[in-house]
Design an enzyme around this catalytic site. Structure first.
Site, mmCIF file in Angstrom:
data_model
loop_
_atom_site.group_PDB
_atom_site.id
_atom_site.type_symbol
_atom_site.label_atom_id
_atom_site.label_comp_id
_atom_site.label_asym_id
_atom_site.label_seq_id
_atom_site.Cartn_x
_atom_site.Cartn_y
_atom_site.Cartn_z
ATOM 1 N N ASP A 49 0.842 -1.205 0.000
ATOM 2 C CA ASP A 49 0.000 0.000 0.000
ATOM 3 C C ASP A 49 0.878 1.256 0.000
ATOM 4 O OD1 ASP A 49 0.858 -0.083 2.618
ATOM 5 O OD2 ASP A 49 -1.146 -0.002 3.524
ATOM 6 N N ASP A 88 -1.008 -6.224 -0.288
ATOM 7 C CA ASP A 88 -1.270 -5.585 1.009
ATOM 8 C C ASP A 88 -2.763 -5.366 1.221
ATOM 9 O OD1 ASP A 88 0.349 -4.825 3.093
ATOM 10 O OD2 ASP A 88 1.140 -3.040 2.089
ATOM 11 N N LYS A 118 -0.881 -9.490 2.895
ATOM 12 C CA LYS A 118 -0.154 -8.995 4.066
ATOM 13 C C LYS A 118 -1.069 -8.056 4.836
ATOM 14 C CE LYS A 118 3.225 -5.695 3.831
ATOM 15 N NZ LYS A 118 2.645 -4.614 4.668
ATOM 16 N N GLU A 183 9.417 -4.077 10.360
ATOM 17 C CA GLU A 183 9.787 -2.772 9.790
ATOM 18 C C GLU A 183 10.322 -1.852 10.887
ATOM 19 O OE1 GLU A 183 6.965 -0.934 7.152
ATOM 20 O OE2 GLU A 183 8.120 0.932 7.045
HETATM 21 O O1 KIV Z 1 3.602 -1.066 1.612
HETATM 22 C C1 KIV Z 1 4.761 -1.487 1.547
HETATM 23 O O2 KIV Z 1 5.486 -1.288 0.559
HETATM 24 C C2 KIV Z 1 5.266 -2.242 2.685
HETATM 25 C C3 KIV Z 1 6.713 -2.627 2.689
HETATM 26 C C4 KIV Z 1 7.555 -1.453 2.896
HETATM 27 C C5 KIV Z 1 7.001 -3.712 3.655
HETATM 28 O O3 KIV Z 1 4.539 -2.535 3.576
#
Ligand code: KIV
Length: 266
Positions: A49, A88, A118, A183
């Protein structure tokens, strides 16, 4: 098809951790980039995201919608033949409850061809992760700096609550999550979590001892303008290359040397 050409599966992530083999992941948001990344042999591609900032030019990830993630994840999945594509779950697509999360993650898998989702959360999302896994949807957790909670955190800062991070990682493992992004946490905490759980840890700003690493592809390629976060590494300077190429094109249009005879039909 040689064993190396076979698609990377969710169980393969666990097998790589067990074998002590590191996992490389990058974000991608469109078909062209996904195909380029896939051809390099990296194991995973995340339709993050982060597209809210990287693609849409927004201040944070909160405005990104489920339909937007689905739009980008479908293009990425068609570009990636081998890498595991993870999409995501955007803000409020899973926090409202397990039923809604299954409905939304189900759409993501059905409509895009991605093979896992995720979501940001640990013990607080354990019931939802378990429900998704029971529905056959592989889940990657996300701990430490959770960008969807930026207003609660106040800033994008390093998260240092060791006990809570460890408990959250164990909760994701117990709920059936297949891996977890760490993270912006101290390297020693990431090392401890990596040793404490059987699922792979994928670090971003979490030191070298995670089972894998992930970066935002625009940062790695030098496409990001302005301040680059400390945890990222820029491996190429595509902003300069683009400016040079487009500058040459502009000049050739101005002095009528483009198009030349090779690009001209008679
Ligand atoms: O949204 C994203 O790109 C992420 C990564 C940085 C892990 O969550």
């Amino acid at each position: 098809m040689s064993p190396d050409d076979r698609p990377i599966t969710v169980p393969k992530f666990a097998a790589m951790k067990a074998a002590g083999r590191k996992i490389s992941m990058l974000t991608a948001y469109d078909h062209t980039m996904a195909a380029l990344l896939d051809a390099t042999g990296i194991e995973g591609i995340l339709v993050g995201d982060s597209l809210g900032m990287v693609v849409q030019g927004r201040l944070n990830t909160l405005p990104v919608t489920l339909d937007q993630i689905i739009y980008h994840a479908e293009m990425v999945s068609r570009g990636a033949q081998r890498a595991l594509v993870v999409a995501d779950m955007p803000f409020l697509s899973f926090q409202v409850g397990a039923y809604k999360a299954i409905e939304n993650a189900g759409r993501m898998l059905k409509e895009t061809g991605c093979r896992a989702v995720k979501l940001e959360g640990g013990a607080d999302q354990a019931d939802t992760i378990a429900a998704l896994v029971t529905a056959g949807i592989p889940v990657m957790g996300h701990l430490g700096l959770r960008p969807q909670s930026v207003h609660q955190l106040g800033s994008y800062s390093v998260q240092r609550d060791r006990e809570r991070l460890l408990a959250d990682a164990k909760a994701i493992e117990q709920a059936g999550g297949f891996s977890v992004v760490l993270e912006c946490i101290p390297a020693d905490v990431a090392r401890e979590i990596t040793a404490a759980v059987s699922i792979p840890t994928i670090g971003i700003g979490a030191g070298p001892e995670c089972d894998g690493q992930i970066l935002v592809v625009n940062d790695l390629l030098g496409l990001t303008g302005g301040r680059i976060p400390r945890h990222t590494k820029t491996y190429a300077d595509l902003r300069t290359l683009i400016a040079e190429a487009v500058g040459r094109y502009r000049d050739e249009v101005r002095d009528s040397t483009f198009p030349g005879p090779e690009q001209t039909f008679n």
